[in-house]
Motif scaffolding. Structure first.
Motif, PDB file in Angstrom:
ATOM      1  N   HIS A 333       1.342  -1.372  -0.075  1.00  0.00           N
ATOM      2  CA  HIS A 333      -0.307   0.212   0.030  1.00  0.00           C
ATOM      3  C   HIS A 333       0.986   0.520   0.385  1.00  0.00           C
ATOM      4  CE1 HIS A 333      -4.247  -1.540   0.626  1.00  0.00           C
ATOM      5  NE2 HIS A 333      -3.388  -2.426   1.254  1.00  0.00           N
ATOM      6  N   LYS A 334       1.844   1.413   0.361  1.00  0.00           N
ATOM      7  CA  LYS A 334       3.127   1.867   0.463  1.00  0.00           C
ATOM      8  C   LYS A 334       3.350   2.842  -1.169  1.00  0.00           C
ATOM      9  CE  LYS A 334       4.803   2.214   5.287  1.00  0.00           C
ATOM     10  NZ  LYS A 334       5.935   2.273   6.527  1.00  0.00           N
ATOM     11  N   LEU A 335       3.943   1.835  -1.304  1.00  0.00           N
ATOM     12  CA  LEU A 335       4.155   1.843  -2.560  1.00  0.00           C
ATOM     13  C   LEU A 335       2.999   2.026  -3.551  1.00  0.00           C
ATOM     14  CD1 LEU A 335       6.417  -1.789  -2.495  1.00  0.00           C
ATOM     15  CD2 LEU A 335       7.181   0.716  -3.232  1.00  0.00           C
ATOM     16  N   LEU A 336       2.160   1.809  -3.656  1.00  0.00           N
ATOM     17  CA  LEU A 336       0.750   1.937  -4.514  1.00  0.00           C
ATOM     18  C   LEU A 336       0.769   3.627  -4.520  1.00  0.00           C
ATOM     19  CD1 LEU A 336      -1.600  -0.818  -4.569  1.00  0.00           C
ATOM     20  CD2 LEU A 336       0.022   0.011  -6.057  1.00  0.00           C
ATOM     21  N   THR A 337       1.241   4.119  -2.795  1.00  0.00           N
ATOM     22  CA  THR A 337       0.314   5.484  -2.553  1.00  0.00           C
ATOM     23  C   THR A 337       1.983   6.611  -3.171  1.00  0.00           C
ATOM     24  OG1 THR A 337      -0.749   5.167  -0.032  1.00  0.00           O
ATOM     25  CG2 THR A 337       0.119   7.256  -0.379  1.00  0.00           C
ATOM     26  N   LYS A 338       3.005   5.704  -2.786  1.00  0.00           N
ATOM     27  CA  LYS A 338       4.190   6.298  -3.331  1.00  0.00           C
ATOM     28  C   LYS A 338       4.175   6.921  -5.299  1.00  0.00           C
ATOM     29  CE  LYS A 338       7.043   7.999  -1.954  1.00  0.00           C
ATOM     30  NZ  LYS A 338       7.216   9.542  -1.384  1.00  0.00           N
ATOM     31  N   LEU A 339       3.652   5.592  -5.377  1.00  0.00           N
ATOM     32  CA  LEU A 339       3.482   5.721  -7.070  1.00  0.00           C
ATOM     33  C   LEU A 339       2.424   6.422  -7.713  1.00  0.00           C
ATOM     34  CD1 LEU A 339       4.281   4.163 -10.118  1.00  0.00           C
ATOM     35  CD2 LEU A 339       2.598   2.524  -8.929  1.00  0.00           C
ATOM     36  N   HIS A 340       0.841   6.641  -6.568  1.00  0.00           N
ATOM     37  CA  HIS A 340       0.172   8.092  -7.077  1.00  0.00           C
ATOM     38  C   HIS A 340       0.811   9.025  -7.458  1.00  0.00           C
ATOM     39  CE1 HIS A 340      -3.768   6.089  -7.472  1.00  0.00           C
ATOM     40  NE2 HIS A 340      -3.676   4.964  -6.906  1.00  0.00           N
ATOM     41  N   GLU A 341       1.991   9.535  -6.255  1.00  0.00           N
ATOM     42  CA  GLU A 341       2.439  10.386  -6.270  1.00  0.00           C
ATOM     43  C   GLU A 341       3.402  11.137  -7.229  1.00  0.00           C
ATOM     44  OE1 GLU A 341       4.964  10.824  -2.928  1.00  0.00           O
ATOM     45  OE2 GLU A 341       3.169  10.737  -0.990  1.00  0.00           O
TER      46      GLU A 341
END
Length: 347
Positions: A333-341
């Motif tokens: 989830h952290k990686l997906l959040t960062k990718l969204h950024e």
């Protein structure tokens, strides 16, 4: 270490339980009855997680899987999705295995002693004692972080709680003090005391209902208890998370091995590296995503790489709807959040 006489023990029990009856958190959803299934689920959820956070998860879990039979029969993906966000997913898997053991091996009859409860997968001495005392009135202390802290201060127990051998010292010191008529309420009262007046930091001992029994407070050394050596600093590891899209805009995920960290979960393909210069794709982030396990600190860089010519057996492309339906580990989830950024994953 101080040792109380019987008069002191009786007085402490009466004072503690009178406070618990008046101010204890009796309205917590898992305390509304003494169903061992509900108590076990709550105790497993409460490990490493605050009460306030657990309430919502507990209510959702019980709504979906209200009995030990429904948990035993549920598919693992459902259980993990209900657990998502609590972390430590091996606990959820063991909880289901425990339910299956009760249903399939014990014909739905719960073990009623702390010794027998420890035969269930994932149930250790503390959890077994909590369930046995709350549900079956076994007179046994539930020795956990709260009891270490509370009795470490009350009795000035000098044993280092980071050492496994200290558990027996605390157990033997607390066992004679447990109220024989209300052992479950006694253990729950200690839990409540440890999370309110006798917190790890900034305790409110001045207003504590058991202040007069607190030897460490009386002697001005409360900040020295419980005795605990400092935890070893987690070992740093460098990783890269590979970001791969197909022509439809789906993301490549990879199922982790059946053993080790993040076992059996779907994540971006993760590759361990020795140094930053080893990154072998287009670096998408200047700073890494940091995730700390008990003994490891992962620093993960997102890198865009070319699509493989052939997918491995444990890889597949997932649309946003598909990966959102999966139970994903917190680090993913952290990686997906960062990718969204840095990009729009929904495209």
């Amino acid at each position: 270490m101080e040792i109380w006489n019987q008069e002191q023990i009786n007085s402490f029990r009466a004072t503690l339980l009178a406070w618990y009856d008046q101010e204890g958190r009796g309205q917590l959803p898992w305390r509304l009855n003494h169903d061992p299934y509900r108590v076990l689920v709550s105790e497993i959820m409460l490990q490493q997680t605050r009460v306030e956070t657990v309430i919502e998860y507990f209510n959702r879990f019980m709504a979906a899987l209200p009995t030990v039979e429904t948990l035993a029969q549920a598919d693992e993906a459902t259980v993990l999705k209900l657990w998502e966000g609590l972390g430590y997913y091996s606990r959820a898997r063991n909880l289901q295995r425990a339910a299956q053991y009760v249903v399939n091996n014990l014909q739905g009859q719960w073990p009623n002693s702390s010794d027998d409860l420890q035969e269930l997968p994932g149930v250790g001495p503390y959890t077994a004692a909590a369930v046995a005392s709350i549900c079956f009135d076994e007179v046994v202390p539930a020795v956990d972080g709260n009891q270490y802290r509370v009795f470490g201060r009350l009795l000035k127990i000098d044993a280092d709680i980071s050492q496994p051998k200290s558990r027996k010292i605390f157990y033997n010191a607390i066992a004679p003090i447990v109220d024989p008529k209300r052992p479950g309420d006694f253990n729950q009262a200690i839990m409540d005391l440890g999370s309110t007046y006798m917190k790890a930091s900034n305790p409110d001992t001045l207003n504590s209902p058991v202040k007069e029994y607190n030897a460490a407070y009386r002697d001005g050394v409360e900040d020295k208890y419980p005795v605990k050596t400092k935890r070893v600093k987690p070992r740093k590891e460098l990783w890269q998370a590979q970001v791969v899209y197909n022509e439809a805009g789906d993301l490549l995920f990879e199922k982790r091995p059946a053993t080790g960290l993040l076992s059996d979960f779907w994540t971006f393909p993760l590759r361990k590296i020795d140094k930053i210069d080893d990154l072998d794709g287009q670096q998408l982030t200047i700073k890494p995503v940091v995730h700390i396990f008990t003994h490891r600190r992962w620093e993960i860089w997102l890198v865009a790489v070319k699509a493989p010519t052939k997918l491995a057996i444990n890889q597949r492309y997932l649309s946003s709807e598909e990966w959102q339906a999966l139970s994903l580990p917190k680090v993913q989830h952290k990686l997906l959040t960062k990718l969204h950024e840095v990009t729009d994953v929904s495209e």
